[in-house]
Design a protein around this motif. Structure first.
Motif, PDB file in Angstrom:
ATOM      1  N   UNK A  83     -77.737 -58.082  55.719  1.00 26.00           N
ATOM      2  CA  UNK A  83     -77.359 -56.695  55.978  1.00 26.00           C
ATOM      3  C   UNK A  83     -78.571 -55.933  56.471  1.00 26.00           C
ATOM      4  N   UNK A  84     -78.312 -54.843  57.175  1.00 27.63           N
ATOM      5  CA  UNK A  84     -79.403 -54.051  57.746  1.00 27.63           C
ATOM      6  C   UNK A  84     -78.966 -52.602  57.864  1.00 27.63           C
ATOM      7  N   UNK A  85     -79.949 -51.725  57.959  1.00 29.16           N
ATOM      8  CA  UNK A  85     -79.718 -50.300  58.197  1.00 29.16           C
ATOM      9  C   UNK A  85     -80.494 -49.899  59.443  1.00 29.16           C
ATOM     10  N   UNK A  86     -79.810 -49.250  60.376  1.00 31.95           N
ATOM     11  CA  UNK A  86     -80.448 -48.756  61.595  1.00 31.95           C
ATOM     12  C   UNK A  86     -80.519 -47.237  61.536  1.00 31.95           C
ATOM     13  N   UNK A  87     -81.704 -46.695  61.742  1.00 37.26           N
ATOM     14  CA  UNK A  87     -81.875 -45.242  61.729  1.00 37.26           C
ATOM     15  C   UNK A  87     -81.544 -44.658  63.092  1.00 37.26           C
ATOM     16  N   UNK A  88     -80.286 -44.795  63.441  1.00 40.12           N
ATOM     17  CA  UNK A  88     -79.800 -44.328  64.737  1.00 40.12           C
ATOM     18  C   UNK A  88     -78.323 -44.028  64.581  1.00 40.12           C
ATOM     19  N   UNK A  89     -77.724 -43.414  65.596  1.00 44.00           N
ATOM     20  CA  UNK A  89     -76.264 -43.290  65.571  1.00 44.00           C
ATOM     21  C   UNK A  89     -75.674 -44.635  65.965  1.00 44.00           C
ATOM     22  N   UNK A  90     -74.370 -44.793  65.803  1.00 43.48           N
ATOM     23  CA  UNK A  90     -73.751 -46.108  65.925  1.00 43.48           C
ATOM     24  C   UNK A  90     -73.939 -46.728  67.300  1.00 43.48           C
ATOM     25  N   UNK A  91     -73.785 -45.927  68.359  1.00 41.94           N
ATOM     26  CA  UNK A  91     -73.919 -46.487  69.703  1.00 41.94           C
ATOM     27  C   UNK A  91     -75.276 -47.117  69.930  1.00 41.94           C
ATOM     28  N   UNK A  92     -76.332 -46.405  69.542  1.00 40.55           N
ATOM     29  CA  UNK A  92     -77.677 -46.921  69.739  1.00 40.55           C
ATOM     30  C   UNK A  92     -78.018 -48.044  68.786  1.00 40.55           C
ATOM     31  N   UNK A  93     -77.717 -47.861  67.489  1.00 37.75           N
ATOM     32  CA  UNK A  93     -78.082 -48.856  66.486  1.00 37.75           C
ATOM     33  C   UNK A  93     -77.317 -50.162  66.621  1.00 37.75           C
ATOM     34  N   UNK A  94     -76.001 -50.074  66.705  1.00 37.86           N
ATOM     35  CA  UNK A  94     -75.186 -51.287  66.858  1.00 37.86           C
ATOM     36  C   UNK A  94     -75.364 -51.865  68.254  1.00 37.86           C
ATOM     37  N   UNK A  95     -75.487 -50.997  69.255  1.00 38.59           N
ATOM     38  CA  UNK A  95     -75.664 -51.464  70.625  1.00 38.59           C
ATOM     39  C   UNK A  95     -76.901 -52.313  70.797  1.00 38.59           C
ATOM     40  N   UNK A  96     -77.992 -51.936  70.121  1.00 35.06           N
ATOM     41  CA  UNK A  96     -79.225 -52.716  70.219  1.00 35.06           C
ATOM     42  C   UNK A  96     -79.071 -54.071  69.546  1.00 35.06           C
ATOM     43  N   UNK A  97     -78.502 -54.100  68.354  1.00 32.81           N
ATOM     44  CA  UNK A  97     -78.342 -55.376  67.656  1.00 32.81           C
ATOM     45  C   UNK A  97     -77.309 -56.270  68.328  1.00 32.81           C
ATOM     46  N   UNK A  98     -76.395 -55.667  69.074  1.00 33.37           N
ATOM     47  CA  UNK A  98     -75.399 -56.464  69.801  1.00 33.37           C
ATOM     48  C   UNK A  98     -76.050 -57.396  70.803  1.00 33.37           C
ATOM     49  N   UNK A  99     -77.203 -57.025  71.339  1.00 34.30           N
ATOM     50  CA  UNK A  99     -77.902 -57.855  72.316  1.00 34.30           C
ATOM     51  C   UNK A  99     -78.228 -59.234  71.748  1.00 34.30           C
ATOM     52  N   UNK A 100     -78.330 -59.314  70.436  1.00 35.26           N
ATOM     53  CA  UNK A 100     -78.737 -60.558  69.783  1.00 35.26           C
ATOM     54  C   UNK A 100     -77.593 -61.156  68.966  1.00 35.26           C
ATOM     55  N   UNK A 101     -76.368 -60.823  69.353  1.00 38.77           N
ATOM     56  CA  UNK A 101     -75.170 -61.318  68.676  1.00 38.77           C
ATOM     57  C   UNK A 101     -74.206 -61.888  69.708  1.00 38.77           C
ATOM     58  N   UNK A 102     -73.282 -62.715  69.238  1.00 34.39           N
ATOM     59  CA  UNK A 102     -72.287 -63.307  70.127  1.00 34.39           C
ATOM     60  C   UNK A 102     -70.992 -62.513  70.156  1.00 34.39           C
ATOM     61  N   UNK A 103     -70.721 -61.799  69.075  1.00 34.61           N
ATOM     62  CA  UNK A 103     -69.497 -61.010  68.954  1.00 34.61           C
ATOM     63  C   UNK A 103     -69.795 -59.812  68.075  1.00 34.61           C
ATOM     64  N   UNK A 104     -69.228 -58.661  68.433  1.00 31.62           N
ATOM     65  CA  UNK A 104     -69.405 -57.436  67.654  1.00 31.62           C
ATOM     66  C   UNK A 104     -68.036 -56.970  67.168  1.00 31.62           C
ATOM     67  N   UNK A 105     -67.942 -56.670  65.880  1.00 38.14           N
ATOM     68  CA  UNK A 105     -66.691 -56.202  65.285  1.00 38.14           C
ATOM     69  C   UNK A 105     -66.878 -54.758  64.836  1.00 38.14           C
ATOM     70  N   UNK A 106     -66.050 -53.862  65.367  1.00 36.84           N
ATOM     71  CA  UNK A 106     -66.135 -52.438  65.042  1.00 36.84           C
ATOM     72  C   UNK A 106     -64.729 -51.894  64.802  1.00 36.84           C
ATOM     73  N   UNK A 107     -64.649 -50.607  64.477  1.00 35.20           N
ATOM     74  CA  UNK A 107     -63.357 -49.988  64.245  1.00 35.20           C
ATOM     75  C   UNK A 107     -62.947 -49.060  65.371  1.00 35.20           C
ATOM     76  N   UNK A 108     -61.653 -48.884  65.520  1.00 33.36           N
ATOM     77  CA  UNK A 108     -61.113 -47.890  66.447  1.00 33.36           C
ATOM     78  C   UNK A 108     -61.475 -46.491  65.957  1.00 33.36           C
ATOM     79  N   UNK A 109     -61.698 -45.588  66.862  1.00 35.04           N
ATOM     80  CA  UNK A 109     -62.000 -44.204  66.493  1.00 35.04           C
ATOM     81  C   UNK A 109     -60.808 -43.556  65.789  1.00 35.04           C
ATOM     82  N   UNK A 110     -61.066 -43.022  64.615  1.00 38.97           N
ATOM     83  CA  UNK A 110     -60.055 -42.286  63.870  1.00 38.97           C
ATOM     84  C   UNK A 110     -60.523 -40.835  63.777  1.00 38.97           C
TER      85      UNK A 110
END
Length: 279
Positions: A91-118
């Motif tokens: 597990x990890x914590x990114x000091x960013x908003x979701x687009x930037x934080x998850x977007x950066x880690x996505x570069x080093x992943x094969x698949x990203x799982x997120x939720x639909x905007x509610x």
């Protein structure tokens, strides 16, 4: 071809646990490493309130609040994943908003799982266009989980929206690890006469052969519709009892604003099953 790193966005939303369980099942199927990441949204807060000085006590209060939210999400993730039997995770914590934080880690992943905007469940760390932003900017396939509905399986009966475009090709190829585990893959082609050069004399024949070479059981159906293709696709997925939709994500960005294509926008707003998108 297999997923070896699966990234899942975790938070305190009502569907976070559900996303984690889906990501964990995918990781177990491929013996992949599962990474759960929470974001604090600190960067968004500072940018929006840039006039706040470091000595302002309100700043510390807000930053601590954001940090504590992320820490609770991580603690819950660690507990939940231990119960799923995933062999490799972190597990990890990114000091960013979701687009930037998850977007950066996505570069080093094969698949990203997120939720639909509610929009009834706003978050200080997740902007409303997070799914669109990630699809357009991460360079990775993004599996988006609806904020409503219950799914006993994901990817056992997938439906592929095929128009022979670059985006659809990318999405289909990115989904192959899931498609190879499916019981039956349905390929839907809408209005092929609108782009005859893309489909040839027998629309769907080439893509069916391509998937069959991967050992994937596939059926192709051709549909003519004068209505919105996005809604027609959702209706077809319901008729076929599909448990996942695979499609290209169409659009472009203008500064931070995501300008999405009509079908993509309809699916992101009204999805009824998990959707795997690539751009």
């Amino acid at each position: 071809m297999a997923y070896k790193t699966v990234l899942v966005h975790i938070d305190e939303s009502a569907r976070s646990d559900f996303r984690v369980k889906i990501a964990a099942e995918i990781a177990k199927a491929d013996n992949a490493h599962l990474l759960g990441t929470a974001v604090t949204g600190v960067s968004r807060f500072i940018y929006q309130d840039g006039n706040i000085s470091a000595s302002d006590p309100n700043l510390t209060i807000h930053l601590n609040f954001l940090k504590e939210r992320a820490e609770r999400a991580v603690a819950n993730f660690n507990k939940l994943v231990q119960e799923t039997g995933v062999s490799s995770y972190e597990s990890a914590i990114a000091n960013d908003e979701a687009g930037g934080g998850i977007g950066l880690q996505a570069r080093y992943s094969d698949l990203v799982v997120i939720g639909q905007t509610n929009r009834d469940e706003p978050s200080p760390s997740v902007l409303p266009d997070f799914p669109e932003y990630l699809v357009m900017n991460s360079g990775r396939p993004v599996l988006i989980v609806p904020y409503t509905g219950d799914f006993t399986t994901v990817g056992k009966r997938p439906l592929i929206s095929w128009d022979a475009s670059r985006e659809a090709t990318r999405a289909l190829t990115d989904a192959i690890p899931l498609l190879k585990q499916a019981e039956l893959v349905q390929v839907a082609i809408f209005n092929p006469k609108a782009t005859p050069d893309a489909h040839g004399d027998q629309p769907g024949a080439d893509i069916a052969l391509y998937l069959a070479r991967h050992g994937i059981k596939v059926e192709v159906s051709v549909h003519k519709t004068s209505t919105d293709i996005g809604n027609a696709l959702l209706s077809l997925s319901n008729d076929l009892d599909s448990d996942m939709l695979v499609m290209g994500g169409y659009g472009h960005s203008r500064f931070r604003e995501m300008i999405m294509g009509g079908v993509t926008r309809t699916i992101l707003e009204s999805m009824t099953v998990p959707v795997l998108m690539s751009h």
